[in-house]
Write a protein that holds these residues in place. Structure first.
Motif, PDB file in Angstrom:
ATOM      1  N   VAL A  55      98.126  35.332 -41.612  1.00 10.17           N
ATOM      2  CA  VAL A  55      97.938  34.454 -40.448  1.00 10.17           C
ATOM      3  C   VAL A  55      96.874  35.214 -39.372  1.00 10.17           C
ATOM      4  CG1 VAL A  55      98.494  32.912 -38.700  1.00 10.17           C
ATOM      5  CG2 VAL A  55      99.957  33.107 -40.794  1.00 10.17           C
ATOM      6  N   HIS A  56      95.749  34.510 -39.114  1.00  6.52           N
ATOM      7  CA  HIS A  56      94.690  35.261 -38.283  1.00  6.52           C
ATOM      8  C   HIS A  56      94.716  34.210 -36.903  1.00  6.52           C
ATOM      9  CE1 HIS A  56      93.665  38.521 -40.919  1.00  6.52           C
ATOM     10  NE2 HIS A  56      93.535  37.297 -41.826  1.00  6.52           N
ATOM     11  N   THR A  57      94.875  34.896 -35.662  1.00  7.91           N
ATOM     12  CA  THR A  57      94.871  33.992 -34.421  1.00  7.91           C
ATOM     13  C   THR A  57      93.974  34.616 -33.540  1.00  7.91           C
ATOM     14  OG1 THR A  57      97.495  33.535 -34.976  1.00  7.91           O
ATOM     15  CG2 THR A  57      96.590  33.212 -32.568  1.00  7.91           C
ATOM     16  N   TRP A  58      93.391  33.726 -32.872  1.00  2.00           N
ATOM     17  CA  TRP A  58      92.448  34.028 -31.831  1.00  2.00           C
ATOM     18  C   TRP A  58      92.662  33.141 -30.694  1.00  2.00           C
ATOM     19  CZ3 TRP A  58      90.998  33.754 -36.903  1.00  2.00           C
ATOM     20  CH2 TRP A  58      90.404  34.836 -37.506  1.00  2.00           C
ATOM     21  N   TYR A  59      92.327  33.495 -29.511  1.00  2.36           N
ATOM     22  CA  TYR A  59      92.346  32.629 -28.370  1.00  2.36           C
ATOM     23  C   TYR A  59      90.796  32.338 -28.041  1.00  2.36           C
ATOM     24  CZ  TYR A  59      97.139  34.299 -26.668  1.00  2.36           C
ATOM     25  OH  TYR A  59      98.421  34.338 -26.974  1.00  2.36           O
ATOM     26  N   VAL A  60      90.618  30.942 -27.512  1.00  5.43           N
ATOM     27  CA  VAL A  60      89.286  30.563 -27.279  1.00  5.43           C
ATOM     28  C   VAL A  60      89.466  29.987 -25.679  1.00  5.43           C
ATOM     29  CG1 VAL A  60      87.774  28.887 -27.738  1.00  5.43           C
ATOM     30  CG2 VAL A  60      89.206  29.781 -29.431  1.00  5.43           C
ATOM     31  N   SER A  79      91.998  42.505 -21.860  1.00 10.23           N
ATOM     32  CA  SER A  79      93.023  43.173 -22.141  1.00 10.23           C
ATOM     33  C   SER A  79      94.100  42.079 -22.995  1.00 10.23           C
ATOM     34  CB  SER A  79      93.655  43.720 -21.058  1.00 10.23           C
ATOM     35  OG  SER A  79      94.117  42.760 -20.066  1.00 10.23           O
ATOM     36  N   ILE A  80      93.726  40.770 -23.007  1.00 13.54           N
ATOM     37  CA  ILE A  80      94.503  39.741 -23.393  1.00 13.54           C
ATOM     38  C   ILE A  80      94.848  39.961 -24.865  1.00 13.54           C
ATOM     39  CG2 ILE A  80      94.606  37.382 -24.054  1.00 13.54           C
ATOM     40  CD1 ILE A  80      93.555  36.492 -21.416  1.00 13.54           C
ATOM     41  N   ARG A  81      93.739  40.433 -25.651  1.00 13.09           N
ATOM     42  CA  ARG A  81      93.960  40.700 -27.062  1.00 13.09           C
ATOM     43  C   ARG A  81      95.081  41.692 -27.289  1.00 13.09           C
ATOM     44  NH1 ARG A  81      89.567  43.731 -30.916  1.00 13.09           N
ATOM     45  NH2 ARG A  81      90.773  43.858 -32.783  1.00 13.09           N
ATOM     46  N   TYR A  82      95.160  42.644 -26.546  1.00 10.31           N
ATOM     47  CA  TYR A  82      96.205  43.863 -26.812  1.00 10.31           C
ATOM     48  C   TYR A  82      97.504  43.237 -26.226  1.00 10.31           C
ATOM     49  CZ  TYR A  82      91.657  46.151 -27.595  1.00 10.31           C
ATOM     50  OH  TYR A  82      90.477  46.558 -27.830  1.00 10.31           O
ATOM     51  N   ARG A  83      97.369  42.596 -25.106  1.00  7.01           N
ATOM     52  CA  ARG A  83      98.814  42.262 -24.461  1.00  7.01           C
ATOM     53  C   ARG A  83      99.342  41.121 -25.490  1.00  7.01           C
ATOM     54  NH1 ARG A  83      97.792  37.993 -19.741  1.00  7.01           N
ATOM     55  NH2 ARG A  83      97.877  36.696 -21.510  1.00  7.01           N
ATOM     56  N   ASP A  84      98.656  40.034 -25.936  1.00  6.13           N
ATOM     57  CA  ASP A  84      99.324  39.073 -26.630  1.00  6.13           C
ATOM     58  C   ASP A  84      99.317  39.315 -28.072  1.00  6.13           C
ATOM     59  OD1 ASP A  84      99.614  38.000 -24.257  1.00  6.13           O
ATOM     60  OD2 ASP A  84      98.531  36.212 -24.627  1.00  6.13           O
ATOM     61  N   HIS A  85      98.942  40.415 -28.611  1.00 12.42           N
ATOM     62  CA  HIS A  85      98.775  40.960 -29.836  1.00 12.42           C
ATOM     63  C   HIS A  85      98.137  39.673 -30.887  1.00 12.42           C
ATOM     64  CE1 HIS A  85     101.463  44.005 -28.802  1.00 12.42           C
ATOM     65  NE2 HIS A  85     102.125  43.233 -28.409  1.00 12.42           N
ATOM     66  N   VAL A  86      96.923  39.319 -30.533  1.00 10.79           N
ATOM     67  CA  VAL A  86      96.222  38.472 -31.439  1.00 10.79           C
ATOM     68  C   VAL A  86      95.076  38.992 -31.908  1.00 10.79           C
ATOM     69  CG1 VAL A  86      96.840  36.317 -29.875  1.00 10.79           C
ATOM     70  CG2 VAL A  86      94.686  37.620 -29.360  1.00 10.79           C
ATOM     71  N   ASP A  87      94.439  38.544 -32.781  1.00  9.90           N
ATOM     72  CA  ASP A  87      93.255  39.115 -33.490  1.00  9.90           C
ATOM     73  C   ASP A  87      91.846  39.029 -32.730  1.00  9.90           C
ATOM     74  OD1 ASP A  87      94.187  39.479 -36.656  1.00  9.90           O
ATOM     75  OD2 ASP A  87      94.953  37.476 -35.764  1.00  9.90           O
TER      76      ASP A  87
END
Length: 340
Positions: A55-60, A79-87
């Motif tokens: 499963v791959h997850t992205w924030y938009v 920093s959101i990518r690292y904070r929330d551990h999303v792809d």
């Protein structure tokens, strides 16, 4: 067939722009989740795709701007990518990005989609959606007519106190509060349509009260059977203040004394009963105050203190509640029982 243009994007309001992106990514094969805009912490859309169990997850993040998106708007997502551990994080704009913004995105591996690329994607994946924009002028005219006719639903002496856009679930409504009623008008699901139809008319006398959470108000309505209206809006504080100022109008009969959220359940204390409702509004427990014969607190080691209520309905029953500030709840229940 009409084609998408930058002008079409700029004609949408910000919420409709988010809905449009959700439909686009869904068409591209992603599972999409629109966040509630009052509590999204800067993220408008979550997209996921699953391949062979991975499963791959992205924030938009949507930027419905007419001017170029600057570096400041990009930096807050670095920093959101690292904070929330999303792809990854994708920032989609209806305009363009400044040179500094592009450089900042490259440093933090943020993906950028500008208005021109977005138009190409829309024309490829959602060409049929553009046809709805051809109805814009007609819908605007209808909206104006609807507004002119709004007075027809008001009674003599009724005055509008507030008129705000709210979300209930994933649907958009216009909330109109008058000195006698609360109206909920569902806004058409068409991306460019602003036509509304009366969905609910709630008489103010049927309002028991409201349960307040950050960015959200749950209206508690009803007589024998209670009904919940969970509303979220950027102007929730304004709505809350107006309803609170009208409290003398709806506390004459049954009214809300206290409320507490525990997971998906909502515990409500009125001057007549103690009720637990699930997230669909169904009553899991409904105890008339006159049948409450005892209230006590039960301490639990390393866990929340529980409220224990004894009910006498022919045979003695004890019910356990997890509420905020159980000692305060105990006093309020005892006061309600004494005044029955």
């Amino acid at each position: 067939m009409a084609k998408w243009t930058i002008e079409h994007l700029l004609e949408t309001d910000p919420q409709d722009f988010e809905v449009l992106l959700s439909r686009l990514f869904s068409k591209m094969g992603y599972h999409t989740e629109l966040t509630q805009y009052s509590r999204d912490k800067g993220i408008d859309l979550i997209i996921r795709i699953e391949n062979f169990g991975l499963v791959h997850t992205w924030y938009v993040q949507a930027k419905r701007y007419s001017d170029p998106v600057g570096v400041k708007d990009i930096r807050e997502y670095s920093s959101i990518r690292y904070r929330d551990h999303v792809d990854g994080v994708i920032i989609v704009a209806s305009s363009s990005f400044t040179k500094e913004a592009i450089e900042e995105a490259e440093q933090h591996n943020l993906k950028l989609i500008n208005g021109y690329l977005l138009v190409e994607m829309l024309n490829h994946y959602l060409p049929e959606e553009c046809a709805s924009s051809e109805l814009q002028s007609e819908n605007d005219a209808q909206t104006k007519q609807d507004e002119n006719n709004a007075g027809a639903i008001l009674k003599r002496g009724e005055q509008v106190l507030a008129n705000e856009t709210v979300m209930m679930g994933n649907e958009k409504f216009t909330l109109t509060i008058t000195n006698k009623n609360i109206f909920l008008q569902r806004v058409s699901s068409g991306l460019f349509s602003k036509r509304s139809d009366i969905e609910e008319r709630i008489e103010l006398k049927d309002l028991l009260g409201m349960h307040c959470e950050p960015g959200k108000i749950v209206l508690v309505i009803g007589n024998k059977k209670l009904k919940l209206y969970p509303l979220s809006s950027r102007k929730m504080q304004v709505i809350e203040e107006i309803l609170e100022s009208m409290r003398p109008e709806y506390v004459r009969g049954e009214h809300l004394i206290n409320s507490s959220r525990n997971g998906t359940n909502l515990t409500l204390l009125t001057n007549k009963r103690l009720v637990v409702l699930d997230n669909t509004g169904n009553a899991e427990l409904d105890i008339p105050n006159k049948k409450i014969v005892g209230v006590e607190l039960k301490g639990r080691f390393l866990k929340k203190e529980q409220l224990i209520v004894s009910e006498d309905s022919g045979n003695m029953k004890k019910h356990s509640f997890v509420v905020e500030n159980p000692a305060e709840w105990k006093k309020m229940i005892e006061q309600c029982v004494r005044t029955v």
